[in-house]
Scaffold this motif. Structure first.
Motif, mmCIF file in Angstrom:
data_model
loop_
_atom_site.group_PDB
_atom_site.id
_atom_site.type_symbol
_atom_site.label_atom_id
_atom_site.label_comp_id
_atom_site.label_asym_id
_atom_site.label_seq_id
_atom_site.Cartn_x
_atom_site.Cartn_y
_atom_site.Cartn_z
ATOM 1 N N GLN A 156 -71.588 49.914 -7.232
ATOM 2 C CA GLN A 156 -71.604 48.344 -7.050
ATOM 3 C C GLN A 156 -72.218 47.818 -5.826
ATOM 4 O O GLN A 156 -73.008 46.949 -5.890
ATOM 5 C CB GLN A 156 -69.919 47.708 -7.217
ATOM 6 C CG GLN A 156 -70.114 46.341 -7.362
ATOM 7 C CD GLN A 156 -68.582 45.684 -7.750
ATOM 8 O OE1 GLN A 156 -67.821 46.817 -8.000
ATOM 9 N NE2 GLN A 156 -68.374 44.400 -7.596
ATOM 10 N N TRP A 157 -71.887 48.386 -4.711
ATOM 11 C CA TRP A 157 -72.071 48.274 -3.383
ATOM 12 C C TRP A 157 -73.755 48.318 -3.443
ATOM 13 O O TRP A 157 -74.751 47.451 -3.214
ATOM 14 C CB TRP A 157 -71.810 48.767 -2.323
ATOM 15 C CG TRP A 157 -70.408 48.506 -1.974
ATOM 16 C CD1 TRP A 157 -69.769 47.125 -2.226
ATOM 17 C CD2 TRP A 157 -69.183 49.358 -1.790
ATOM 18 N NE1 TRP A 157 -68.334 47.220 -1.815
ATOM 19 C CE2 TRP A 157 -68.086 48.468 -1.581
ATOM 20 C CE3 TRP A 157 -69.124 50.795 -1.552
ATOM 21 C CZ2 TRP A 157 -66.880 49.058 -1.301
ATOM 22 C CZ3 TRP A 157 -67.929 51.247 -0.888
ATOM 23 C CH2 TRP A 157 -66.817 50.507 -0.769
ATOM 24 N N THR A 158 -74.361 49.358 -3.984
ATOM 25 C CA THR A 158 -75.981 49.632 -3.983
ATOM 26 C C THR A 158 -76.540 48.660 -5.002
ATOM 27 O O THR A 158 -77.624 48.208 -4.395
ATOM 28 C CB THR A 158 -75.994 51.111 -4.529
ATOM 29 O OG1 THR A 158 -75.536 51.938 -3.757
ATOM 30 C CG2 THR A 158 -77.583 51.504 -4.481
ATOM 31 N N ALA A 159 -76.137 48.059 -5.901
ATOM 32 C CA ALA A 159 -76.935 47.310 -6.798
ATOM 33 C C ALA A 159 -76.551 45.845 -6.153
ATOM 34 O O ALA A 159 -77.709 45.464 -6.066
ATOM 35 C CB ALA A 159 -76.027 47.098 -8.220
ATOM 36 N N GLU A 160 -75.610 45.621 -5.405
ATOM 37 C CA GLU A 160 -75.336 44.280 -4.604
ATOM 38 C C GLU A 160 -76.704 44.120 -3.584
ATOM 39 O O GLU A 160 -77.044 43.149 -3.323
ATOM 40 C CB GLU A 160 -74.111 44.002 -4.023
ATOM 41 C CG GLU A 160 -73.980 42.806 -3.236
ATOM 42 C CD GLU A 160 -72.542 42.769 -2.457
ATOM 43 O OE1 GLU A 160 -72.426 41.990 -1.648
ATOM 44 O OE2 GLU A 160 -71.641 43.704 -2.966
ATOM 45 N N LEU A 161 -76.788 45.426 -2.952
ATOM 46 C CA LEU A 161 -77.526 45.396 -1.718
ATOM 47 C C LEU A 161 -79.123 45.083 -2.358
ATOM 48 O O LEU A 161 -79.886 44.351 -1.787
ATOM 49 C CB LEU A 161 -77.522 46.830 -0.956
ATOM 50 C CG LEU A 161 -76.542 47.024 -0.222
ATOM 51 C CD1 LEU A 161 -76.668 48.575 0.337
ATOM 52 C CD2 LEU A 161 -76.797 46.082 0.933
ATOM 53 N N ARG A 162 -79.531 45.683 -3.382
ATOM 54 C CA ARG A 162 -80.828 45.695 -3.904
ATOM 55 C C ARG A 162 -81.086 44.313 -4.549
ATOM 56 O O ARG A 162 -81.944 43.555 -4.278
ATOM 57 C CB ARG A 162 -80.986 46.795 -5.106
ATOM 58 C CG ARG A 162 -81.058 47.971 -4.699
ATOM 59 C CD ARG A 162 -81.294 49.017 -5.720
ATOM 60 N NE ARG A 162 -81.330 50.334 -5.539
ATOM 61 C CZ ARG A 162 -80.892 51.558 -6.163
ATOM 62 N NH1 ARG A 162 -80.339 51.071 -7.230
ATOM 63 N NH2 ARG A 162 -80.827 52.481 -5.541
ATOM 64 N N ALA A 163 -79.916 43.530 -4.976
ATOM 65 C CA ALA A 163 -80.032 42.260 -5.459
ATOM 66 C C ALA A 163 -80.295 41.312 -4.526
ATOM 67 O O ALA A 163 -80.938 40.409 -4.597
ATOM 68 C CB ALA A 163 -78.890 41.735 -6.574
ATOM 69 N N ARG A 164 -79.404 41.423 -3.294
ATOM 70 C CA ARG A 164 -79.515 40.580 -2.150
ATOM 71 C C ARG A 164 -80.772 40.633 -1.394
ATOM 72 O O ARG A 164 -81.463 39.658 -0.708
ATOM 73 C CB ARG A 164 -78.210 40.770 -1.171
ATOM 74 C CG ARG A 164 -76.899 40.016 -1.869
ATOM 75 C CD ARG A 164 -75.764 40.452 -1.079
ATOM 76 N NE ARG A 164 -75.759 39.760 0.161
ATOM 77 C CZ ARG A 164 -74.833 39.899 1.133
ATOM 78 N NH1 ARG A 164 -73.793 40.599 0.703
ATOM 79 N NH2 ARG A 164 -74.987 38.967 1.919
ATOM 80 N N TRP A 165 -81.025 41.809 -1.587
ATOM 81 C CA TRP A 165 -82.672 42.043 -0.548
ATOM 82 C C TRP A 165 -83.608 41.552 -1.545
ATOM 83 O O TRP A 165 -84.510 40.789 -0.807
ATOM 84 C CB TRP A 165 -82.773 43.791 -0.691
ATOM 85 C CG TRP A 165 -81.767 44.323 0.519
ATOM 86 C CD1 TRP A 165 -81.272 43.623 1.737
ATOM 87 C CD2 TRP A 165 -81.412 45.773 0.780
ATOM 88 N NE1 TRP A 165 -80.767 44.421 2.396
ATOM 89 C CE2 TRP A 165 -80.742 45.864 1.832
ATOM 90 C CE3 TRP A 165 -81.774 46.685 -0.046
ATOM 91 C CZ2 TRP A 165 -80.384 47.088 2.237
ATOM 92 C CZ3 TRP A 165 -81.269 47.943 0.168
ATOM 93 C CH2 TRP A 165 -80.569 48.218 1.363
ATOM 94 N N ALA A 166 -83.695 41.649 -2.705
ATOM 95 C CA ALA A 166 -84.740 41.072 -3.657
ATOM 96 C C ALA A 166 -84.743 39.583 -3.523
ATOM 97 O O ALA A 166 -85.784 38.900 -3.564
ATOM 98 C CB ALA A 166 -84.743 41.655 -5.101
ATOM 99 N N ALA A 167 -83.454 38.979 -3.385
ATOM 100 C CA ALA A 167 -83.362 37.478 -3.110
ATOM 101 C C ALA A 167 -84.134 37.117 -2.052
ATOM 102 O O ALA A 167 -84.368 35.752 -1.739
ATOM 103 C CB ALA A 167 -82.088 37.039 -3.313
ATOM 104 N N LEU A 168 -84.267 37.814 -1.026
ATOM 105 C CA LEU A 168 -84.915 37.442 0.331
ATOM 106 C C LEU A 168 -86.506 37.416 0.383
ATOM 107 O O LEU A 168 -86.950 36.706 1.081
ATOM 108 C CB LEU A 168 -84.494 38.292 1.339
ATOM 109 C CG LEU A 168 -83.031 38.763 1.817
ATOM 110 C CD1 LEU A 168 -82.967 39.829 2.762
ATOM 111 C CD2 LEU A 168 -82.509 37.314 2.461
#
Length: 296
Positions: free
Chosen positions: A155-167
């Motif tokens: 879940q943390w890994t998926a959250e990281l990728r989503a938040r990075w992509a949002a940048l």
């Protein structure tokens, strides 16, 4: 022809599943392999027991590498990289607190001990039925414990990728394209399985390079058979359509394809007849000419 259609549709269905909510992956099949070569198949799954994932230092290094991959993909500016690092530091702090929690530490220790006991039991398979049942129950319990432990990390890994992509800015997304998952050795196995089955099925239906296509299809079916063989004492394949003893449909179709590979039916019809049939016709014409000269 039934075998060729089966191979083709199995491969095509797997290809069409890519990009959907339930894409084909060989991980589950390999992870749940049984039989004499079970560990060989399981080892094809990276970090099959999630021991690296449950190592805080290794996990942080994996996230650092993933940040570099994302930044290179979108060509982040210095400001974006700083913001992405801030996001990573936040998630790392959550992970550190989780690993430091006594309850989590105890669960990881219990999981590792249970995993060690399970692997020891698998090295010398029990002979008695009730012992085999206990071993299967242990497999299920260990896998459940593994899934529970890695769930927050995933879940943390998926959250990281989503938040990075949002940048990423719209022009960066348009130039670089969507961010895909990180490369994995399983990608090669999945591609070989999907496209190999499809190509073998198409070649058999078209009658093109029939012996090679039949041998290729038989090879795939043999791997499917031996990874989850219907042998006595082994846990049943959860995806099996029935209950078998030694012989299942994969074995039957494999034998049928081996017979197909050893017969010249490809020269009777299909593309092989057009490409290679002239060899037989030319030999027959030579024989007729030789017979005619002898008679004369």
């Amino acid at each position: 022809m039934r075998q060729s259609r089966h191979l083709y549709y199995e491969g095509r269905t797997k290809i069409e599943s890519q990009g959907t909510s339930d894409p084909f992956s060989s991980e589950g099949y390999l992870r749940n392999a049984t039989g004499p070569f079970a560990q060989t198949f399981r080892n094809l799954v990276p970090d099959v027991d999630s021991l690296d994932t449950l190592d805080p230092a290794f996990l942080e290094q994996t996230w650092d590498d993933e940040l570099r991959r994302v930044a290179a993909h979108f060509q982040f500016t210095e400001r974006q990289q700083a913001d992405a690092q801030t996001v990573l530091d936040e998630v790392k702090a959550q992970a550190e607190a989780w690993f430091a929690d006594p309850e989590t530490a105890a669960e990881i220790t219990d999981y590792k001990e249970s995993l060690t006991a399970l692997r020891e039991g698998e090295r010398t398979p029990p002979a008695l039925a009730f012992e085999r049942e206990r071993l299967q129950e242990a497999r299920i319990e260990v896998e459940a414990a593994r899934r529970k432990l890695v769930a927050p990390i995933e879940q943390w890994t998926a959250e990281l990728r989503a938040r990075w992509a949002a940048l990423a800015e719209p022009d960066q997304i348009e130039t670089a394209g969507a961010l895909g998952p990180p490369p994995s050795p399983l990608d090669r196995i999945d591609a070989i399985t999907m496209y190999g089955l499809t190509l073998c099925g198409l070649a058999l239906m078209a009658g093109f390079l029939t012996p090679l296509a039949a041998l290729g299809g038989a090879g795939f079916l043999f791997l499917f058979y031996i990874s989850n063989p219907p042998f006595p004492g082994l846990p049943p394949n959860p995806k099996a359509e029935g209950t078998y003893l030694f012989v299942n449909k994969n074995l039957i179709e494999m034998l049928a394809l081996l017979v197909l590979a050893t017969t010249p039916n490809g020269l009777w019809f299909g593309v092989d007849r057009l490409f290679f049939g002239w060899i037989g016709r030319r030999a027959a014409n030579r024989a007729e000419l030789a017979e005619a000269r002898t008679s004369a």
